[in-house]
Design an enzyme around this catalytic site. Structure first.
Site, PDB file in Angstrom:
ATOM      1  CB  THR A   1      -0.876  -0.070   1.285  1.00 55.78           C
ATOM      2  OG1 THR A   1      -1.665  -1.261   1.224  1.00 55.78           O
ATOM      3  CG2 THR A   1      -1.795   1.094   1.457  1.00 55.78           C
TER       4      THR A   1
ATOM      5  CD  GLU B   1      -7.334  -3.363  -1.620  1.00 57.86           C
ATOM      6  OE1 GLU B   1      -7.521  -3.954  -0.550  1.00 57.86           O
ATOM      7  OE2 GLU B   1      -6.343  -2.655  -1.832  1.00 57.86           O
TER       8      GLU B   1
END
Length: 599
Positions: free
Chosen positions: A408, A447
């Site tokens: 991330t 995700e």
């Protein structure tokens, strides 16, 4: 540092602990910007993992843009230079401090599951599919939330046109950036996956080879996509030809002929994209050492978990604790917070999440009494019940922490008016799904693999199972800290999957409790306990005598070479801003200010 008799830290003392340690040179037209981990000055500040991205934010601040404008510019640039961590094919969480109203607001830009999804999204024949097959597939792709987050933030607080904010990133994608060792190594880690998708191979393996360190990496397709969004607006990704390209790529992943990888299709539709909405949520809030700590509410577990752990630590004077006792208390508070988040936190549109109870001091005190200085709690630890706290209650049935991808990126921005943004965005795994939208220049997220593939514990309700339009639980923890006058003191965040929570917690307590300058709190060797039998340690702690001290009271450890990659900004009493990033992790981060002190 001045403290009251109760061990509280004065706000002035907190802000004064950060000293000027040099300033990054402002970006110029000659050569690439230089990476520096700390900068101090006026006019605004930007910290990210990448110098080109930080420079994009500084460019917007110099043009009169505010923190929200600059954050969008930085995020777009990270989609070019950090495409394996972030981009318009992913989502994230945006925390904003508005200086005019002295208030904190948040945007949930998390990806959503298709409307057709149910609890069996990742099961076949009654059993979970292999994680790797969910990771590299259309099945793991959620509706992207990043572009919609930009639109929501700019509509609410921005001052510049989207096309202006995308210009630095569009230029970077068209003209290219210099490949460093981190980019090459992340490409190498994904090489086998990328070779199975022609669009990914053509983009990230130019000429069929790994990009060489020092070479120029260009992404003309992404430059054209940014130009399209700037001209037509964010809606171009959610309706029309670009949306159809995304849907077709998910439903029929373009796999190389002859590839043996089992790449499952997804069920994302144009309706899913057209109906996607961000959610403005009330932030989480806890009081800690006379400060107010704001974070991201569910669907992220970041705000509730950091907040609960801080409440647990509130009654321990960490400033006077030995290093071993400080780490012991930090580890145990983290263990408890993860036990509770696993039982209670999910998407509040689908689950009854007791957010207020999880953040109550009463609940924290009922859990803190489990901690002893001469022993270690058993993991996995059973959760408590925030709806009816009982002191030192044994709790219900424990559920292990499920896996979350660790790649991330986080950016932090402040402007000359005092507005602040802490923004964490992601495509989940390093390289996301591995699938590039042909002709568009960006990777799709995976995700949905943040959902539990099956109940974490069959005996307990799992709030993180998939559902139609549901947001998977996240650990993303963008955090803004205010003083008693509702003025910003500190803002920070980090990548790292579930380790985000512990990284933010350790960095924050490092500044507030351990008197560390922000850049040193970020650089300090990390530990991460997530309700598991062993705690992860970076080499700096693994090779330290403190490990033996902690093992003597029952701690077990395993080594992790690198945890997180934090960035932050801090306001000094004289009005200067400090921007801080990593010194070493991920090749070091980039801190910049508009006008460096002393220049």
């Amino acid at each position: 540092m001045r403290r009251s008799a109760a061990g509280k830290v004065s706000v002035l003392a907190v802000t004064a602990t950060v000293f000027s340690m040099g300033a990054a040179a402002p970006p110029t037209a000659v050569g690439p910007p230089v990476k520096e981990p700390v900068a101090t000055g006026y006019g605004g500040a930007v910290a990210s993992v990448d110098a080109d991205a930080s420079a994009a934010g500084i460019e917007i601040l110099r043009k009169g843009g505010n923190a929200v404008d600059a954050a969008v510019a930085v995020a777009a640039a990270l989609g070019v230079t950090e495409p394996y961590s972030a981009g318009i094919g992913g989502g994230g969480y945006f925390v904003h401090y508005d200086a005019k109203s002295r208030s904190v607001h948040t945007i949930d830009g998390r990806e959503t599951a298709p409307r057709s999804a149910d609890a069996n999204l990742f099961t076949e024949n009654g059993a979970p599919i292999p994680f790797e097959e969910g990771m590299t597939s259309g099945r793991g792709v959620g509706t992207p939330g990043t572009p919609a987050t930009w639109r929501s933030a700019l509509d609410a607080w921005g001052s510049k046109r989207l096309s202006t904010l995308l210009e630095p990133a569009e230029r970077l994608a068209r003209e290219g950036f210099t490949v460093d060792e981190t980019f090459r190594s992340q490409t190498a880690a994904n090489e086998a996956r990328f070779r199975d998708f022609p669009a990914s191979a053509d983009l990230f393996l130019p000429g069929g080879q790994l990009p060489a360190v020092g070479s120029r990496f260009r992404n003309p397709d992404l430059a054209r996509t940014y130009e399209k969004l700037g001209r037509e607006g964010i809606g171009a990704l959610y309706k029309g030809p670009l949306a159809r390209d995304v849907v077709n790529t998910v439903r029929k992943p373009p796999v190389r002929p002859g590839a043996t990888r089992n790449v499952r299709s997804g069920d994302l539709t144009e309706r899913d994209l057209a109906s996607y909405r961000t959610v403005f949520r009330a932030p989480t809030k806890v009081a800690y050492r006379g400060l107010d700590v704001y974070g991201m509410a569910p669907s992220s577990s970041g705000g509730t978990s950091v907040g609960e752990a801080l409440n647990i630590l509130e009654n321990t004077d960490l400033s006077r604790a030995s290093q071993a006792r400080y780490l012991h208390r930090f580890i145990e508070a983290s263990r408890i917070a993860f036990a509770d988040r696993g039982r209670w936190v999910g998407d509040p549109a689908f689950e009854s999440v007791p957010t207020r109870g999880l953040l109550s001091q009463r609940f924290a005190d009922s859990r803190a009494c489990l901690i002893r200085d001469d022993a270690v709690l058993t993991s996995p630890l059973a959760p408590g019940d925030p709806r009816d706290p009982a002191a030192c209650a044994p709790g219900g049935t424990a559920a292990p922490t499920t896996y979350e991808g660790e790649n991330t990126t986080h950016l932090t921005v402040a402007d000359k008016w005092g507005n602040v943004v802490a923004y964490t965005l992601t495509i989940e795994s390093t390289g996301g799904s591995g699938i590039t939208v042909p002709g568009r220049g960006f990777l799709l997220n995976n995700e949905l693999t943040d959902f539990s593939f099956a109940p974490a514990n069959p005996a307990v309700h799992d709030p993180n199972l998939p559902g139609p339009g549901k947001r998977p639980r996240s650990s993303i923890s963008p955090t803004i800290v205010l003083d008693r006058h509702d003025r910003p003191v500190l803002a920070l965040g980090s990548p790292g999957g579930a380790t985000i929570i512990t990284t933010v917690l350790q960095t924050l307590t490092g500044v507030v409790d351990r008197d560390l300058p922000l850049v040193e709190a970020i650089a300090a060797p990390r530990a991460s306990q997530r309700n598991q039998t062993t705690t992860e340690l970076e080499p700096g702690l693994w090779n330290s005598p403190v490990r033996a001290e902690l093992e003597a009271i029952g701690h077990g450890f395993r080594q992790n070479p690198e945890i997180g990659a934090a960035t932050g900004v801090q306001r000094l009493p004289d009005g200067r801003w400090v921007a801080a990033a990593e010194k070493v992790r991920r090749g070091g981060g980039s801190a910049m200010v508009v006008r460096p002190a002393g220049r």
